[in-house]
Design an enzyme around this catalytic site. Structure first.
Site, mmCIF file in Angstrom:
data_model
loop_
_atom_site.group_PDB
_atom_site.id
_atom_site.type_symbol
_atom_site.label_atom_id
_atom_site.label_comp_id
_atom_site.label_asym_id
_atom_site.label_seq_id
_atom_site.Cartn_x
_atom_site.Cartn_y
_atom_site.Cartn_z
ATOM 1 N N GLY A 1 -75.441 29.264 -56.516
ATOM 2 C CA GLY A 1 -75.833 28.073 -56.692
ATOM 3 C C GLY A 1 -77.128 27.460 -56.188
ATOM 4 O O GLY A 1 -77.394 26.178 -56.423
ATOM 5 N N LYS B 1 -80.228 27.144 -57.642
ATOM 6 C CA LYS B 1 -80.522 26.357 -58.799
ATOM 7 C C LYS B 1 -79.628 25.375 -59.304
ATOM 8 O O LYS B 1 -80.085 24.174 -59.723
ATOM 9 C CB LYS B 1 -81.190 27.022 -59.902
ATOM 10 C CG LYS B 1 -82.138 28.258 -59.460
ATOM 11 C CD LYS B 1 -82.681 29.404 -60.503
ATOM 12 C CE LYS B 1 -83.551 30.514 -59.903
ATOM 13 N NZ LYS B 1 -82.891 31.053 -58.927
ATOM 14 N N ASP C 1 -64.084 34.974 -67.355
ATOM 15 C CA ASP C 1 -63.363 36.093 -67.236
ATOM 16 C C ASP C 1 -63.012 36.781 -68.481
ATOM 17 O O ASP C 1 -62.437 37.729 -68.610
ATOM 18 C CB ASP C 1 -61.678 35.645 -66.664
ATOM 19 C CG ASP C 1 -61.389 34.274 -67.173
ATOM 20 O OD1 ASP C 1 -62.063 33.785 -68.046
ATOM 21 O OD2 ASP C 1 -60.511 33.720 -66.368
ATOM 22 N N ASP D 1 -80.583 31.918 -65.650
ATOM 23 C CA ASP D 1 -81.276 32.732 -64.807
ATOM 24 C C ASP D 1 -80.736 34.141 -64.845
ATOM 25 O O ASP D 1 -79.847 34.434 -64.034
ATOM 26 C CB ASP D 1 -81.036 32.137 -63.541
ATOM 27 C CG ASP D 1 -81.888 32.758 -62.241
ATOM 28 O OD1 ASP D 1 -82.627 33.419 -62.743
ATOM 29 O OD2 ASP D 1 -81.528 32.220 -61.379
ATOM 30 N N CYS E 1 -86.628 36.556 -61.934
ATOM 31 C CA CYS E 1 -87.557 37.006 -60.822
ATOM 32 C C CYS E 1 -88.022 38.405 -61.107
ATOM 33 O O CYS E 1 -88.319 39.051 -59.870
ATOM 34 C CB CYS E 1 -86.804 36.725 -59.729
ATOM 35 S SG CYS E 1 -85.216 37.760 -59.327
#
Length: 401
Positions: free
Chosen positions: A236, A238, A283, A301, A354
């Site tokens: 969490g 971001k 799920d 992300d 990233c």
């Protein structure tokens, strides 16, 4: 020469053994456990241990050249000795360490050169080929940057404080920091400190978040009252930034496939005073389908190679390979295809990684747009490690009417 004491050296040895040979544990978790287990070590000792540990992880391949063979459990002390000699960190009884002989290491050090780019930059051979193929001539500039130690950057939690007020709070606890130009919520530490023991952290005044990572929330352009979905929320970092940017007004649905990460997110949200976050476990496919056409903003992300953040996670270059990158690219495209329908017509989504590899970034977006003509690219940002902070890629995409 700096002096490292034997008990510290033994701690470093045990941490390296865990990182490389015992279930290949994450370096940050290993060093965290080590420091917690040695509460009697002073602040300077703890700093030395962490610094040497991360440097040896970072420079493993180069150290392997100095000792003449690849790393294995019986060679860890030899690698430590090679590092001490190379960095002029002194352990006065080096010869006593598992019978280590230093003459051969000193001979190679005096040469001042290494036989290949892989040894020079301390990366696997396959990564030299990948970086050169994808980044061209600039790849070495990025590797030089990625082998530097990452600065510690905090994000002031605007739900509770301001960057200037945070600097004063930290100064009162003997932590010096400064504002970062062009990053409105960022505060950088003058030197590495354990900020997690400060009252400022316990009171939720900040999160540790690299300056480049903080640009993601800004680019997504969230507004108070919006419905936002963070599709790969993890623990969490971001998500909390989005909550602060929205001033707790509106709704953020944080999704992830790992329940333990969402549990950590809830704990962090409570500390930060972020009350507009709902965590949902993915799920099955129905979790995503129920959200189709409901969000004003979507953050993806995406899972990636992590090659843009080797400054802070140097062990990851030893734990991935080209096959992993090939698999993760398929996963990235699948996530884009499956999750893009979450946004409303006229809504925007941000695809971020990233990584610094174009095959995970620009090329993924190009493929997605080619296959989905009702989406268009609004803005693209590429941040390279040589610019100072972590390497990140961001593409803001709109779902057209």
């Amino acid at each position: 020469m700096e002096l490292i004491h034997r008990n510290l050296l033994i701690g470093i040895h045990d941490a390296l053994q865990e990182t490389f040979f015992e279930d290949r544990k994450y370096a940050d978790k290993v060093i965290e456990r080590l420091l917690k287990a040695h509460k009697k070590w002073g602040s300077e000792d703890r700093k030395v241990v962490a610094s040497i540990f991360y440097d040896i992880v970072r420079w493993k391949k180069r150290l392997e050249y100095y000792i003449g063979e690849s790393a294995k459990p019986s060679n860890i002390y030899r690698m430590i000795v090679a590092y001490c000699l190379w960095s002029k960190t002194h352990y006065k009884k080096m010869e006593e360490l598992e019978g280590v002989k230093i003459a051969d290491i000193l001979t190679k050090l005096k040469k001042g050169t290494v036989p290949s780019k892989a040894f020079e930059h301390s990366i696997p051979d396959w990564l030299v080929e990948t970086m050169e193929r994808e980044l061209g001539k600039s790849w070495e500039d990025e590797m030089y940057a990625l082998n530097e130690q990452a600065p510690t950057v905090l994000r002031a939690n605007s739900l509770k404080t301001t960057p200037k007020a945070l600097i004063e709070e930290l100064r009162a606890e003997n932590v010096e920091s400064f504002l970062v130009a062009d990053y409105p919520d960022a505060v950088e530490l003058e030197e590495k400190k354990n900020v997690f023991i400060t009252s400022a952290f316990k009171d939720g005044l900040f999160e540790v978040q690299d300056a480049s990572s903080q640009l993601i929330g800004k680019l997504l352009d969230v507004k108070e009252g919006m419905r936002v979905v963070d599709a790969c929320a993890g623990a969490g970092g971001k998500t909390l930034h989005l909550a602060a940017l929205m001033q707790n007004k509106g709704q953020i649905i944080a999704l992830d496939i790992y329940g333990w990460k969402l549990t950590e997110l809830k704990r962090r949200a409570k500390r930060a005073g972020a009350h507009n976050i709902e965590a949902r476990l993915i799920d099955d496919n129905k979790t995503i389908k129920r959200l189709h056409g409901t969000a004003d903003r979507l953050l993806i992300d995406a899972p990636c190679s992590g090659l843009g953040v080797l400054k802070r996670n140097p062990d990851s270059k030893w734990k991935i390979d080209q096959a992993f990158i090939d698999r993760i690219k398929i996963e990235q495209q699948q996530i884009l295809t499956d999750y893009c329908k979450i946004i409303k017509i006229g809504g925007k989504m941000l695809y971020a990684t990233c990584s610094i590899l174009p095959s995970e970034n620009t090329k993924q977006v190009q493929t997605f747009l080619k296959n989905n003509p009702d989406y268009s690219l609004l803005k693209e940002e590429k941040i390279m490690p040589s610019q100072g902070y972590d390497g990140f890629y961001m593409a803001l995409i709109e779902r057209k009417a």
